[in-house]
Design an enzyme around this catalytic site. Sequence first.
Site, PDB file in Angstrom:
ATOM      1  N   TYR A 165       0.850  -1.204   0.000  1.00 56.44           N
ATOM      2  CA  TYR A 165       0.000   0.000   0.000  1.00 56.44           C
ATOM      3  C   TYR A 165       0.880   1.247   0.000  1.00 56.44           C
ATOM      4  CZ  TYR A 165      -3.469   3.382   1.810  1.00 56.44           C
ATOM      5  OH  TYR A 165      -4.296   4.472   2.005  1.00 56.44           O
TER       6      TYR A 165
HETATM    7  N1  NAD Z   1      -9.310   6.966   5.230  1.00 52.83           N
HETATM    8  C1  NAD Z   1      -8.080   7.413   5.381  1.00 52.83           C
HETATM    9  O1  NAD Z   1      -7.659   7.734   6.502  1.00 52.83           O
HETATM   10  C2  NAD Z   1      -7.158   7.582   4.198  1.00 52.83           C
HETATM   11  C3  NAD Z   1      -5.911   8.139   4.428  1.00 52.83           C
HETATM   12  C4  NAD Z   1      -5.035   8.315   3.365  1.00 52.83           C
HETATM   13  C5  NAD Z   1      -5.424   7.964   2.082  1.00 52.83           C
HETATM   14  N2  NAD Z   1      -6.645   7.427   1.872  1.00 52.83           N
HETATM   15  C6  NAD Z   1      -6.987   7.069   0.484  1.00 52.83           C
HETATM   16  O2  NAD Z   1      -8.252   7.559   0.130  1.00 52.83           O
HETATM   17  C7  NAD Z   1      -8.905   6.653  -0.767  1.00 52.83           C
HETATM   18  C8  NAD Z   1     -10.221   6.201  -0.175  1.00 52.83           C
HETATM   19  O3  NAD Z   1      -9.972   5.623   1.085  1.00 52.83           O
HETATM   20  P1  NAD Z   1     -11.140   5.214   2.078  1.00 52.83           P
HETATM   21  O4  NAD Z   1     -10.585   5.343   3.435  1.00 52.83           O
HETATM   22  O5  NAD Z   1     -12.398   5.890   1.701  1.00 52.83           O
HETATM   23  O6  NAD Z   1     -11.245   3.657   1.750  1.00 52.83           O
HETATM   24  P2  NAD Z   1     -12.463   2.647   2.029  1.00 52.83           P
HETATM   25  O7  NAD Z   1     -11.828   1.324   2.199  1.00 52.83           O
HETATM   26  O8  NAD Z   1     -13.321   3.167   3.117  1.00 52.83           O
HETATM   27  O9  NAD Z   1     -13.258   2.704   0.662  1.00 52.83           O
HETATM   28  C9  NAD Z   1     -12.673   2.225  -0.508  1.00 52.83           C
HETATM   29  C10 NAD Z   1     -13.763   1.935  -1.511  1.00 52.83           C
HETATM   30  O10 NAD Z   1     -13.134   1.313  -2.636  1.00 52.83           O
HETATM   31  C11 NAD Z   1     -13.804   0.106  -2.931  1.00 52.83           C
HETATM   32  N3  NAD Z   1     -12.862  -0.867  -3.485  1.00 52.83           N
HETATM   33  C12 NAD Z   1     -11.880  -1.539  -2.816  1.00 52.83           C
HETATM   34  N4  NAD Z   1     -11.270  -2.386  -3.656  1.00 52.83           N
HETATM   35  C13 NAD Z   1     -11.862  -2.246  -4.864  1.00 52.83           C
HETATM   36  C14 NAD Z   1     -11.674  -2.866  -6.123  1.00 52.83           C
HETATM   37  N5  NAD Z   1     -10.745  -3.808  -6.306  1.00 52.83           N
HETATM   38  N6  NAD Z   1     -12.445  -2.468  -7.146  1.00 52.83           N
HETATM   39  C15 NAD Z   1     -13.391  -1.525  -6.975  1.00 52.83           C
HETATM   40  N7  NAD Z   1     -13.637  -0.915  -5.809  1.00 52.83           N
HETATM   41  C16 NAD Z   1     -12.874  -1.267  -4.760  1.00 52.83           C
HETATM   42  C17 NAD Z   1     -14.374  -0.379  -1.598  1.00 52.83           C
HETATM   43  O11 NAD Z   1     -15.447  -1.279  -1.789  1.00 52.83           O
HETATM   44  C18 NAD Z   1     -14.788   0.939  -0.967  1.00 52.83           C
HETATM   45  O12 NAD Z   1     -16.087   1.327  -1.348  1.00 52.83           O
HETATM   46  C19 NAD Z   1      -7.924   5.499  -0.956  1.00 52.83           C
HETATM   47  O13 NAD Z   1      -7.143   5.745  -2.110  1.00 52.83           O
HETATM   48  C20 NAD Z   1      -7.056   5.562   0.282  1.00 52.83           C
HETATM   49  O14 NAD Z   1      -5.793   4.999   0.080  1.00 52.83           O
HETATM   50  C21 NAD Z   1      -7.526   7.212   2.902  1.00 52.83           C
END
Ligand code: NAD
Length: 259
Positions: A165
Amino acid sequence: MPEPTPRYATYPSLRGKHAFVSGGASGIGESDVRELAAQGAKVSFVDLDVERGEKLAQELNDSGAQALFQRADVTDITDYVSKINNAAEQLGPITVLVNNAANDKRTPFADVTVDQWDTEIAVNIRHHFFAAQAVAPMMRGAGGGSIINMGSITAHLDFPNLTGYVASKAGIEGLTRTQGREYGKWNIRVNCIIPGWILTEKQLEVVAQPGDIEKLISEDQKIPNKLYGEDIARMVLWLAADDSRNCTGQKWVVDGGWM
Ligand SMILES: NC(=O)c1ccc[n+]([C@@H]2O[C@H](COP(=O)([O-])OP(=O)(O)OC[C@H]3O[C@@H](n4cnc5c(N)ncnc54)[C@H](O)[C@@H]3O)[C@@H](O)[C@H]2O)c1
């Protein structure tokens, strides 16, 4: 149509644009979908979670917005690109792409297998490249567009058990520069948002341990706010809109001052 939050900006240039979001059924992606729809954009999104995706699209369409959900696994590039093209056939050329889908599954460093490594790269970075490749000709034909890649603060801090990741998220910053260089001549801008800890449902239910959030806010973040998906979506709106029309190849950190 859902209403934009009165406290925050509205962006006339987003009205009627077709914005595509990967992983839009929950978390930050869901906030992006909701906020883009509230600006009058046509929004298409994909996700593995069919139940949530269909429910969200239905809710937005019932409120007068134009939303399209399709099931897609972003690791299956052939199918994923066909869903991108289908969205464009239905709602018009995509001129905003939010590369958001990811999976921050933890695996102890020593236990990572080759298959697992490949899967982590596929779900966290590979699709960013191919989604952009699919929409770039549409954006070029439309006179320009905005691609927004979701990075992560984890690539700048000290996080265990997130090897694939973190490597992907660091790579996304480099990818943003190369895409910005390739696509700039067509007036396609490419930017990377670096979220801090965003308290999505998954983070609250699965990742956060008791005391983690309080510790982050009191010791690490310089602004003592909890951050939510809407905080990232508002950066997405600005980067998608013409207001940022001369910004490309850059990183935009939304982390409450985590240092
Ligand atoms: N939440 C945080 O604290 C945080 C921090 C830094 C970066 N991010 C980034 O922000 C973005 C969103 O994160 P989040 O926390 O909302 O994640 P999350 O896990 O809550 O949501 C991710 C979404 O992507 C979908 N998904 C996962 N794998 C998939 C696949 N193979 N094909 C299609 N859909 C898929 C999931 O079903 C989900 O709806 C990501 O790129 C994550 O790396 C999040």
